[in-house]
Design a protein around this motif. Structure first.
Motif, PDB file in Angstrom:
ATOM      1  N   HIS A   1      -1.478  35.643  -1.554  1.00  0.00           N
ATOM      2  CA  HIS A   1      -2.241  34.405  -1.746  1.00  0.00           C
ATOM      3  C   HIS A   1      -2.335  33.666  -0.414  1.00  0.00           C
ATOM      4  CE1 HIS A   1      -3.885  31.111  -4.094  1.00  0.00           C
ATOM      5  NE2 HIS A   1      -2.931  30.276  -3.728  1.00  0.00           N
ATOM      6  N   LEU A   2      -3.547  33.250  -0.048  1.00  0.00           N
ATOM      7  CA  LEU A   2      -3.792  32.521   1.195  1.00  0.00           C
ATOM      8  C   LEU A   2      -4.138  31.070   0.861  1.00  0.00           C
ATOM      9  CD1 LEU A   2      -6.136  35.158   2.901  1.00  0.00           C
ATOM     10  CD2 LEU A   2      -3.653  34.965   3.129  1.00  0.00           C
ATOM     11  N   VAL A   3      -3.516  30.137   1.580  1.00  0.00           N
ATOM     12  CA  VAL A   3      -3.762  28.716   1.346  1.00  0.00           C
ATOM     13  C   VAL A   3      -4.236  28.084   2.654  1.00  0.00           C
ATOM     14  CG1 VAL A   3      -2.745  26.503   0.670  1.00  0.00           C
ATOM     15  CG2 VAL A   3      -1.995  28.622  -0.448  1.00  0.00           C
ATOM     16  N   PHE A   4      -5.449  27.548   2.640  1.00  0.00           N
ATOM     17  CA  PHE A   4      -6.024  26.906   3.821  1.00  0.00           C
ATOM     18  C   PHE A   4      -6.036  25.397   3.617  1.00  0.00           C
ATOM     19  CE2 PHE A   4      -7.627  31.172   3.880  1.00  0.00           C
ATOM     20  CZ  PHE A   4      -7.762  31.510   5.222  1.00  0.00           C
ATOM     21  N   VAL A   5      -5.556  24.652   4.619  1.00  0.00           N
ATOM     22  CA  VAL A   5      -5.533  23.191   4.554  1.00  0.00           C
ATOM     23  C   VAL A   5      -6.209  22.667   5.822  1.00  0.00           C
ATOM     24  CG1 VAL A   5      -4.119  21.150   4.177  1.00  0.00           C
ATOM     25  CG2 VAL A   5      -3.278  23.388   3.400  1.00  0.00           C
ATOM     26  N   PHE A   6      -7.310  21.925   5.645  1.00  0.00           N
ATOM     27  CA  PHE A   6      -8.027  21.433   6.826  1.00  0.00           C
ATOM     28  C   PHE A   6      -8.876  20.223   6.466  1.00  0.00           C
ATOM     29  CE2 PHE A   6     -10.789  24.555   4.838  1.00  0.00           C
ATOM     30  CZ  PHE A   6     -12.052  24.006   4.921  1.00  0.00           C
ATOM     31  N   PRO A   7      -9.255  19.432   7.470  1.00  0.00           N
ATOM     32  CA  PRO A   7     -10.146  18.303   7.232  1.00  0.00           C
ATOM     33  C   PRO A   7     -11.603  18.730   7.370  1.00  0.00           C
ATOM     34  CG  PRO A   7      -9.405  18.239   9.495  1.00  0.00           C
ATOM     35  CD  PRO A   7      -8.771  19.459   8.871  1.00  0.00           C
ATOM     36  N   SER A   8     -12.476  18.028   6.684  1.00  0.00           N
ATOM     37  CA  SER A   8     -13.906  18.243   6.872  1.00  0.00           C
ATOM     38  C   SER A   8     -14.362  17.374   8.032  1.00  0.00           C
ATOM     39  CB  SER A   8     -14.677  17.870   5.603  1.00  0.00           C
ATOM     40  OG  SER A   8     -16.069  17.945   5.833  1.00  0.00           O
TER      41      SER A   8
ATOM     42  N   THR B   1      -5.797  36.429  -3.386  1.00  0.00           N
ATOM     43  CA  THR B   1      -6.435  35.215  -3.888  1.00  0.00           C
ATOM     44  C   THR B   1      -6.277  34.115  -2.840  1.00  0.00           C
ATOM     45  OG1 THR B   1      -4.401  34.532  -5.010  1.00  0.00           O
ATOM     46  CG2 THR B   1      -5.978  35.840  -6.283  1.00  0.00           C
ATOM     47  N   ALA B   2      -6.944  32.984  -3.061  1.00  0.00           N
ATOM     48  CA  ALA B   2      -6.851  31.902  -2.066  1.00  0.00           C
ATOM     49  C   ALA B   2      -7.039  30.543  -2.711  1.00  0.00           C
ATOM     50  CB  ALA B   2      -7.877  32.104  -0.955  1.00  0.00           C
ATOM     51  N   ARG B   3      -6.540  29.542  -2.016  1.00  0.00           N
ATOM     52  CA  ARG B   3      -6.742  28.130  -2.355  1.00  0.00           C
ATOM     53  C   ARG B   3      -7.173  27.415  -1.079  1.00  0.00           C
ATOM     54  NH1 ARG B   3      -6.895  24.468  -6.621  1.00  0.00           N
ATOM     55  NH2 ARG B   3      -5.470  25.919  -7.653  1.00  0.00           N
ATOM     56  N   ILE B   4      -8.160  26.542  -1.193  1.00  0.00           N
ATOM     57  CA  ILE B   4      -8.616  25.732  -0.076  1.00  0.00           C
ATOM     58  C   ILE B   4      -8.363  24.264  -0.422  1.00  0.00           C
ATOM     59  CG2 ILE B   4     -10.614  25.019   1.289  1.00  0.00           C
ATOM     60  CD1 ILE B   4     -11.895  27.750   0.616  1.00  0.00           C
ATOM     61  N   PHE B   5      -7.624  23.563   0.448  1.00  0.00           N
ATOM     62  CA  PHE B   5      -7.452  22.119   0.348  1.00  0.00           C
ATOM     63  C   PHE B   5      -8.247  21.477   1.481  1.00  0.00           C
ATOM     64  CE2 PHE B   5      -3.340  23.550  -1.504  1.00  0.00           C
ATOM     65  CZ  PHE B   5      -3.372  22.867  -2.719  1.00  0.00           C
ATOM     66  N   VAL B   6      -9.137  20.548   1.144  1.00  0.00           N
ATOM     67  CA  VAL B   6      -9.952  19.881   2.160  1.00  0.00           C
ATOM     68  C   VAL B   6      -9.822  18.365   2.016  1.00  0.00           C
ATOM     69  CG1 VAL B   6     -12.251  19.653   3.169  1.00  0.00           C
ATOM     70  CG2 VAL B   6     -11.629  21.760   2.005  1.00  0.00           C
ATOM     71  N   THR B   7      -9.595  17.688   3.148  1.00  0.00           N
ATOM     72  CA  THR B   7      -9.606  16.225   3.155  1.00  0.00           C
ATOM     73  C   THR B   7     -10.875  15.745   3.860  1.00  0.00           C
ATOM     74  OG1 THR B   7      -8.421  16.055   5.272  1.00  0.00           O
ATOM     75  CG2 THR B   7      -7.075  16.143   3.260  1.00  0.00           C
ATOM     76  N   MET B   8     -11.341  14.573   3.464  1.00  0.00           N
ATOM     77  CA  MET B   8     -12.558  14.045   4.089  1.00  0.00           C
ATOM     78  C   MET B   8     -12.671  12.544   3.871  1.00  0.00           C
ATOM     79  SD  MET B   8     -15.367  15.592   1.419  1.00  0.00           S
ATOM     80  CE  MET B   8     -14.762  17.243   1.730  1.00  0.00           C
TER      81      MET B   8
END
Length: 198
Positions: free
Chosen positions: A81-88, A128-135
């Protein structure tokens, strides 16, 4: 002992180690570890590599992968499982994360060209993956007016292209105007997802 233990790779794409994204990434890492999952954590700002893929995907390119990128590929291959955390930023992702993707998700590693076919062979199937995005923008504005370009780039243009599926997305919008209770609620949400390894 976690009965459905997963091997998880968390990728922080924000260059600021004291950012809200970093807080969410660390909250996910800690909760997933406490739940018994195997977790590796990549802070991309700590990696040493050339941000430019100088010749693209040309066959005669001899651009050498730096040790940190070789390790990145190893951790991706080991992960379920890949988890990406980044800002827009400007409706997309930071240059740091895009550069890492350009240099790591290469033909022969994440996908393979097929002779006489525009469709690739997907080499990351089963992950599988999860993307967390802040904006700062409202999430509805990002989705309906901007058409979620950063998420589409990563979800459809990269991960699913390489066989990663499903890819789930969590967006935290209007960060600039939020109050402490919102951040506490979001942190609990991230921790809950981390505990489940999703």
């Amino acid at each position: 002992m976690q009965t459905n233990q997963r091997n998880i790779l968390v990728i922080l794409g924000h260059p600021n180690p004291n950012s809200l994204c970093a807080h969410f990434a660390e909250s996910y890492v800690n909760s997933a570890k406490q739940a018994g999952h195997i977790v590796n954590y990549l802070k991309l700002i700590d990696l040493k590599f050339d941000y430019n893929l100088h010749l693209g995907h040309k066959k005669d390119s001899h651009q050498i992968l730096e040790p940190d990128l070789i390790q990145s590929q190893k951790l991706i291959m080991e992960a379920d499982h890949l988890v990406f955390v980044f800002p827009s930023w400007w409706a997309s992702m930071p240059a740091l994360l895009k550069a890492w993707i350009d240099r790591v998700f290469l033909p022969g590693f994440s996908f393979k060209y097929r002779k006489n076919s525009p469709l690739p062979e997907k080499l990351l199937l089963g992950k599988t993956a999860r993307i967390f995005v802040t904006m700062d923008a409202p999430s509805w504005y990002y989705k309906w007016f901007n058409k979620s370009p950063g998420v589409h780039l990563l979800k459809f243009g990269t991960l699913e292209f390489c066989g990663v599926s499903p890819v789930k997305v969590t967006i935290f919008g209007q960060v600039r105007t939020r109050k402490q209770p919102d951040f506490l609620r979001w942190t609990k949400q991230v921790e809950s997802i981390g505990t489940q390894g999703k």
